[in-house]
Write a protein that holds these residues in place. Structure first.
Motif, PDB file in Angstrom:
ATOM      1  N   TRP A   4       0.810  -1.215   0.000  1.00 21.14           N
ATOM      2  CA  TRP A   4       0.000   0.000   0.000  1.00 21.14           C
ATOM      3  C   TRP A   4       0.847   1.270   0.000  1.00 21.14           C
ATOM      4  O   TRP A   4       0.341   2.353  -0.264  1.00 21.14           O
ATOM      5  CB  TRP A   4      -0.986  -0.011   1.168  1.00 21.14           C
ATOM      6  N   LEU A   5       2.128   1.193   0.295  1.00 21.07           N
ATOM      7  CA  LEU A   5       2.990   2.374   0.289  1.00 21.07           C
ATOM      8  C   LEU A   5       3.394   2.809  -1.122  1.00 21.07           C
ATOM      9  O   LEU A   5       3.805   3.934  -1.313  1.00 21.07           O
ATOM     10  CB  LEU A   5       4.263   2.124   1.101  1.00 21.07           C
ATOM     11  N   TYR A   6       3.274   1.938  -2.089  1.00 18.65           N
ATOM     12  CA  TYR A   6       3.811   2.207  -3.411  1.00 18.65           C
ATOM     13  C   TYR A   6       2.830   2.791  -4.425  1.00 18.65           C
ATOM     14  O   TYR A   6       3.279   3.440  -5.365  1.00 18.65           O
ATOM     15  CB  TYR A   6       4.436   0.922  -3.973  1.00 18.65           C
ATOM     16  N   PRO A   7       1.518   2.556  -4.324  1.00 19.30           N
ATOM     17  CA  PRO A   7       0.632   3.094  -5.370  1.00 19.30           C
ATOM     18  C   PRO A   7       0.710   4.616  -5.462  1.00 19.30           C
ATOM     19  O   PRO A   7       0.875   5.313  -4.464  1.00 19.30           O
ATOM     20  CB  PRO A   7      -0.765   2.660  -4.928  1.00 19.30           C
ATOM     21  N   ARG A   8       0.595   5.094  -6.682  1.00 20.84           N
ATOM     22  CA  ARG A   8       0.549   6.534  -6.943  1.00 20.84           C
ATOM     23  C   ARG A   8      -0.578   6.793  -7.928  1.00 20.84           C
ATOM     24  O   ARG A   8      -0.889   5.950  -8.749  1.00 20.84           O
ATOM     25  CB  ARG A   8       1.875   7.023  -7.542  1.00 20.84           C
ATOM     26  N   TRP A   9      -1.144   7.974  -7.816  1.00 15.94           N
ATOM     27  CA  TRP A   9      -2.161   8.407  -8.780  1.00 15.94           C
ATOM     28  C   TRP A   9      -1.740   9.772  -9.283  1.00 15.94           C
ATOM     29  O   TRP A   9      -1.635  10.710  -8.496  1.00 15.94           O
ATOM     30  CB  TRP A   9      -3.549   8.478  -8.137  1.00 15.94           C
ATOM     31  N   LEU A  10      -1.457   9.861 -10.575  1.00 16.89           N
ATOM     32  CA  LEU A  10      -1.002  11.100 -11.204  1.00 16.89           C
ATOM     33  C   LEU A  10       0.170  11.708 -10.431  1.00 16.89           C
ATOM     34  O   LEU A  10       0.252  12.920 -10.250  1.00 16.89           O
ATOM     35  CB  LEU A  10      -2.154  12.094 -11.347  1.00 16.89           C
ATOM     36  N   GLY A  11       1.069  10.842  -9.959  1.00 17.49           N
ATOM     37  CA  GLY A  11       2.270  11.285  -9.272  1.00 17.49           C
ATOM     38  C   GLY A  11       2.146  11.447  -7.773  1.00 17.49           C
ATOM     39  O   GLY A  11       3.145  11.674  -7.091  1.00 17.49           O
ATOM     40  N   LEU A  17      -5.142   0.292  -1.482  1.00 17.75           N
ATOM     41  CA  LEU A  17      -4.770  -0.780  -2.382  1.00 17.75           C
ATOM     42  C   LEU A  17      -5.293  -0.471  -3.783  1.00 17.75           C
ATOM     43  O   LEU A  17      -6.395   0.080  -3.932  1.00 17.75           O
ATOM     44  CB  LEU A  17      -5.338  -2.110  -1.904  1.00 17.75           C
ATOM     45  N   PRO A  18      -4.544  -0.809  -4.819  1.00 20.35           N
ATOM     46  CA  PRO A  18      -5.018  -0.569  -6.193  1.00 20.35           C
ATOM     47  C   PRO A  18      -6.404  -1.166  -6.454  1.00 20.35           C
ATOM     48  O   PRO A  18      -7.226  -0.543  -7.124  1.00 20.35           O
ATOM     49  CB  PRO A  18      -3.938  -1.223  -7.055  1.00 20.35           C
ATOM     50  N   SER A  19      -6.673  -2.349  -5.898  1.00 12.61           N
ATOM     51  CA  SER A  19      -7.995  -2.949  -6.102  1.00 12.61           C
ATOM     52  C   SER A  19      -9.097  -2.086  -5.475  1.00 12.61           C
ATOM     53  O   SER A  19     -10.198  -1.975  -6.020  1.00 12.61           O
ATOM     54  CB  SER A  19      -8.040  -4.371  -5.531  1.00 12.61           C
ATOM     55  N   ASP A  20      -8.805  -1.444  -4.338  1.00 11.92           N
ATOM     56  CA  ASP A  20      -9.788  -0.544  -3.717  1.00 11.92           C
ATOM     57  C   ASP A  20     -10.075   0.653  -4.614  1.00 11.92           C
ATOM     58  O   ASP A  20     -11.215   1.122  -4.702  1.00 11.92           O
ATOM     59  CB  ASP A  20      -9.298  -0.069  -2.353  1.00 11.92           C
ATOM     60  N   LEU A  21      -9.043   1.159  -5.286  1.00 19.06           N
ATOM     61  CA  LEU A  21      -9.237   2.286  -6.205  1.00 19.06           C
ATOM     62  C   LEU A  21     -10.134   1.881  -7.370  1.00 19.06           C
ATOM     63  O   LEU A  21     -10.984   2.666  -7.807  1.00 19.06           O
ATOM     64  CB  LEU A  21      -7.888   2.807  -6.702  1.00 19.06           C
ATOM     65  N   VAL A  22      -9.949   0.666  -7.867  1.00 16.47           N
ATOM     66  CA  VAL A  22     -10.802   0.171  -8.956  1.00 16.47           C
ATOM     67  C   VAL A  22     -12.245   0.102  -8.493  1.00 16.47           C
ATOM     68  O   VAL A  22     -13.162   0.567  -9.179  1.00 16.47           O
ATOM     69  CB  VAL A  22     -10.313  -1.198  -9.470  1.00 16.47           C
ATOM     70  N   TRP A  23     -12.468  -0.460  -7.301  1.00 14.96           N
ATOM     71  CA  TRP A  23     -13.828  -0.552  -6.774  1.00 14.96           C
ATOM     72  C   TRP A  23     -14.430   0.836  -6.543  1.00 14.96           C
ATOM     73  O   TRP A  23     -15.618   1.061  -6.812  1.00 14.96           O
ATOM     74  CB  TRP A  23     -13.856  -1.356  -5.471  1.00 14.96           C
ATOM     75  N   ILE A  48      -6.750  13.580  -5.191  1.00 11.44           N
ATOM     76  CA  ILE A  48      -6.522  13.750  -6.634  1.00 11.44           C
ATOM     77  C   ILE A  48      -7.234  12.637  -7.401  1.00 11.44           C
ATOM     78  O   ILE A  48      -7.852  12.880  -8.445  1.00 11.44           O
ATOM     79  CB  ILE A  48      -5.004  13.775  -6.956  1.00 11.44           C
ATOM     80  N   PHE A  49      -7.171  11.409  -6.890  1.00  6.53           N
ATOM     81  CA  PHE A  49      -7.868  10.285  -7.531  1.00  6.53           C
ATOM     82  C   PHE A  49      -9.364  10.574  -7.633  1.00  6.53           C
ATOM     83  O   PHE A  49      -9.958  10.483  -8.715  1.00  6.53           O
ATOM     84  CB  PHE A  49      -7.624   8.990  -6.738  1.00  6.53           C
ATOM     85  N   TYR A  50      -9.996  10.909  -6.493  1.00  4.02           N
ATOM     86  CA  TYR A  50     -11.433  11.179  -6.510  1.00  4.02           C
ATOM     87  C   TYR A  50     -11.760  12.344  -7.444  1.00  4.02           C
ATOM     88  O   TYR A  50     -12.722  12.282  -8.212  1.00  4.02           O
ATOM     89  CB  TYR A  50     -11.955  11.484  -5.098  1.00  4.02           C
ATOM     90  N   ALA A  51     -10.968  13.407  -7.395  1.00  2.00           N
ATOM     91  CA  ALA A  51     -11.214  14.566  -8.252  1.00  2.00           C
ATOM     92  C   ALA A  51     -11.093  14.190  -9.729  1.00  2.00           C
ATOM     93  O   ALA A  51     -11.865  14.688 -10.569  1.00  2.00           O
ATOM     94  CB  ALA A  51     -10.236  15.692  -7.911  1.00  2.00           C
ATOM     95  N   SER A  52     -10.145  13.316 -10.064  1.00  2.00           N
ATOM     96  CA  SER A  52      -9.986  12.930 -11.478  1.00  2.00           C
ATOM     97  C   SER A  52     -11.181  12.117 -11.965  1.00  2.00           C
ATOM     98  O   SER A  52     -11.661  12.324 -13.081  1.00  2.00           O
ATOM     99  CB  SER A  52      -8.676  12.169 -11.695  1.00  2.00           C
TER     100      SER A  52
END
Length: 158
Positions: A4-11, A17-23, A48-52
Motif C-alpha cells: 500500500w505504500l507504493y501506489p501513486r495516482w497522477l504522481g 490498495l489498487p484494487s480498492d481504487l478500482v472498486w 486527486i484520484f477522486y477529483a480525477s
C-alpha cells in the motif's frame, strides 16, 4: 510487505490498495455523487484520484479533511490541474468548526441547480441545515416513528 505504500495516482502517493481504487471508481461512476468527503489526506493522492474520476464524470467536488495538513501537500494539491475540485480542510473531522465548514461546503453544492435537478431525478431532495437543526429534526423524526410503532402494536419478528 507494504504494498500500500507504493501506489501513486497522477504522481501523488495513495494509501489505498489498487484494487480498492478500482472498486471506488466503479462506485463513483454508478452513483455520480455531487461530492466526496475524505477524512485523512496523507500526501493528497486519494483526493486527486477522486477529483480525477469526478472530473471524468463531469461533476463533483472533493471535501478532504486532515488533522495536520502538510503545507507542501496543500500547495501541491492546489497547484494540480484538478486542485480546483478539491477543498482541503485542516483539523479534527469531529471538531464542530470543521463540521460547520463541511456543512457550509455541502450547502453550497446542494444549492447548485444542476445538483438539485440530479438529486430530484433520483428521488432525493437536499435538506441543508446546521448540526443543531439536524439533531432536532432527527430527534423529532425518531419520536414520531416511535409513537407510530407503539400505536400500531408492531413487534419485532423472532
Amino acid at each position: 510487505h507494504a504494498l500500500w505504500l507504493y501506489p501513486r495516482w497522477l504522481g501523488f502517493p495513495v494509501m489505498q490498495l489498487p484494487s480498492d481504487l478500482v472498486w471506488m471508481q466503479m462506485l463513483l461512476a454508478e452513483v455520480k455523487p455531487a461530492f466526496v468527503i475524505e477524512t485523512g489526506v496523507f500526501r493528497g493522492g486519494s483526493a486527486i484520484f477522486y477529483a480525477s474520476i469526478l472530473s471524468l464524470l463531469g461533476q463533483g467536488r472533493v471535501l478532504a479533511v486532515e488533522a495536520r495538513l502538510d503545507p507542501a501537500v496543500r500547495a501541491a494539491v492546489a497547484a494540480h490541474p484538478l486542485g480546483e475540485r478539491i477543498t482541503l480542510l485542516e483539523g479534527d473531522s469531529k471538531d464542530p468548526a470543521i463540521v460547520a465548514q463541511l456543512n457550509a461546503e455541502i450547502t453550497k453544492i446542494a444549492a447548485n441547480p444542476e445538483v438539485a435537478k440530479a438529486w430530484r431525478a433520483q428521488g432525493a431532495a437536499a435538506m441543508t441545515m446546521s448540526v443543531a437543526e439536524f439533531t432536532r429534526y432527527l430527534e423529532a423524526d425518531i419520536a414520531k416513528w416511535a409513537r407510530i410503532v407503539k400505536i400500531s402494536g408492531a413487534k419485532p419478528e423472532q
